[in-house]
Design a protein around this motif. Structure first.
Motif: not given
Length: 466
Positions: A329-331, A333-338, A386-390, A406-407
């Motif tokens: 489910v945690a995946l 949360a990052f859809i809008p960010l990507l 990507g590094i920051v988001v990771f 995510v990264g």
């Protein structure tokens, strides 16, 4: 305090913006008090362009009153600087003769621009009552297609003959200077009115009186055709730092000039149109902020509908990948960010490419060179982001595998967005479509749909979800 002294405005201690606002506010106050002599005195030392802006900022009933305070000479100059919607409202309020006095004295190119905004019936009535010379000059310009050199040129120029002496040329300039748009460039024509040369006023006044025009003129003349696009004319004047450029017809006869002040108006108009288009807003002839809200909504809703459908497609893609989201489910949360980051990267790439196409800055470079450059830029941006988001994803979720997914996805989406943002404008230009108008919704579609697919399939592989 002496009222006249209080109304005298100087520009030494205040900026131009503050001056315009001060003029507008004082003018409105004086008109509310019915102090018409004071209002008239206020406007005397102010430049026509600033008077026009002050009048535009007044309530509509006051605009007519303020304009009537101007002398005929001032009114003609101010009227040419007014927004087209204000010009139209003043025409409706004026008596017929008042309108004719102003319109007849306008320069032909400014008059043609005004007539473009007026109803055809009003234009016909005004044209019929202009003086024969002005009617002919205006009809000539209106006969050319909108947005071309012929439509924005002015026939008010000074032409000379090769065999004239400097003294003869100076005498002609003295007689025609007030009726000409500019005297800094002088044009030489033959008996068939073909353009044979050009010279500057500087060259003329520094020559010997017994020399002829043919002795000092430059024979290699840069000119444009009447059907040349106005934006191309603007770029030409900008490239060569001209004050004016001559216009010739299909038979190479000299028919008019386009001055740098008209080109500035063209550049502003074209830039405004491009910015509106990039934002998914249909541009119109009228000022956006003086257009009715219903028309504003109609112009903006078109691409919003397109993006609404796009989001529906994105939702369908997410539903097709529900098994991945249900297991991790945690995946979600990052859809809008990507997709949001991908959209921003794509918008940046498309903006620089579209601007480069409009200014011919990338005209000498190949499409593959530009797309390749933006792809590498997207990769570099993706690595940094990507590094920051990771790190951020790991801090939020505490799940190393999700953070890696995510990264990596952000790097891939940034590259995809850069490719789409740089390639689509070229594609639409090749197809004869407006790159600015078409690129934004298609880039959004590509980044949203493919971005979600990339992210969820990357997560499926890394998390080994069957």
């Amino acid at each position: 305090m002496n009222e006249d002294q209080d109304l005298t405005i100087t520009t030494t201690a205040i900026s131009r913006r503050e001056l315009r606002e001060l003029v507008r506010s004082q003018l409105e106050m004086l008109l509310e008090q019915n102090n018409f002599p004071g209002a008239k005195a206020l406007l005397i030392p102010v430049q026509p362009a600033d008077v026009a802006e002050a009048i535009e900022g007044l309530p509509e009933p006051m605009q007519v009153i303020a304009f009537r305070l101007l002398s005929k000479g001032e009114a003609i100059e101010v009227y040419e600087h007014l927004d087209s919607t204000v010009q139209q409202s003043l025409i409706e309020e004026f008596k017929r003769q008042d309108v004719l006095d102003i319109v007849d004295k306008m320069s032909p190119d400014d008059r043609a621009r005004l007539f473009d905004e007026l109803p055809a019936k009003v234009v016909s009535q005004l044209l019929a009552q202009l003086s024969p010379e002005e009617r002919t000059a205006t009809a000539l310009l209106l006969g050319y297609e909108a947005g071309t050199a012929g439509r924005i040129m002015t026939p008010e120029y000074i032409s000379l003959k090769e065999n004239w002496t400097i003294a003869q040329a100076l005498e002609r300039i003295r007689r025609l200077a007030n009726a000409s748009e500019t005297i800094y460039y002088l044009y030489v024509t033959d008996s068939a009115r073909r353009l044979t040369g050009i010279l500057s006023l500087r060259a003329l006044v520094t020559a010997q009186p017994d020399q002829t025009i043919g002795d000092i003129m430059v024979r290699e003349v840069v000119s444009v055709q009447t059907d040349t696009d106005q934006e191309e004319v603007a770029r030409l004047i900008q490239r060569y730092d001209f004050l004016a450029v001559p216009v010739v017809d299909t038979e190479q006869r000299f028919v008019g000039i386009i001055t740098v002040d008209d080109v500035i108006d063209v550049l502003e108009e074209e830039t405004t149109e491009d910015i509106y288009t990039l934002g998914g807003v249909q541009s119109g002839a009228d000022s956006y902020f003086q257009t009715s809200l219903l028309t504003v909504a109609r112009r903006r809703v078109v691409w919003l509908f397109v993006l609404l459908i796009t989001n529906t497609v994105t939702s369908a893609v997410i539903r097709s990948q529900e098994d991945v989201l249900q297991q991790v489910v945690a995946l979600a949360a990052f859809i809008p960010l990507l997709i949001g980051t991908g959209g921003n990267v794509g918008a940046q790439s498309s903006t620089v490419v579209i601007r480069g196409l409009n200014t011919d800055e990338i005209g000498r470079k190949t499409t593959l060179t530009i797309v390749g450059r933006e792809t590498i830029a997207g990769l570099l941006l993706g690595l940094m982001l990507g590094i920051v988001v990771f790190v951020w994803a790991y801090v939020l979720q505490g799940n190393l595998v999700v953070a890696i997914a995510v990264g990596i996805s952000l790097i891939a989406i940034a590259v995809l967005a850069s490719v789409a943002g740089s390639a689509l404008p070229f594609l639409f230009q090749f197809l004869g479509l407006d790159p600015a108008l078409m690129s934004a919704p298609f880039i959004t579609t590509a980044v949203d749909v493919l971005g979600v697919l990339i992210y969820l399939n990357t997560a499926r592989l890394i998390l080994d979800i069957q």
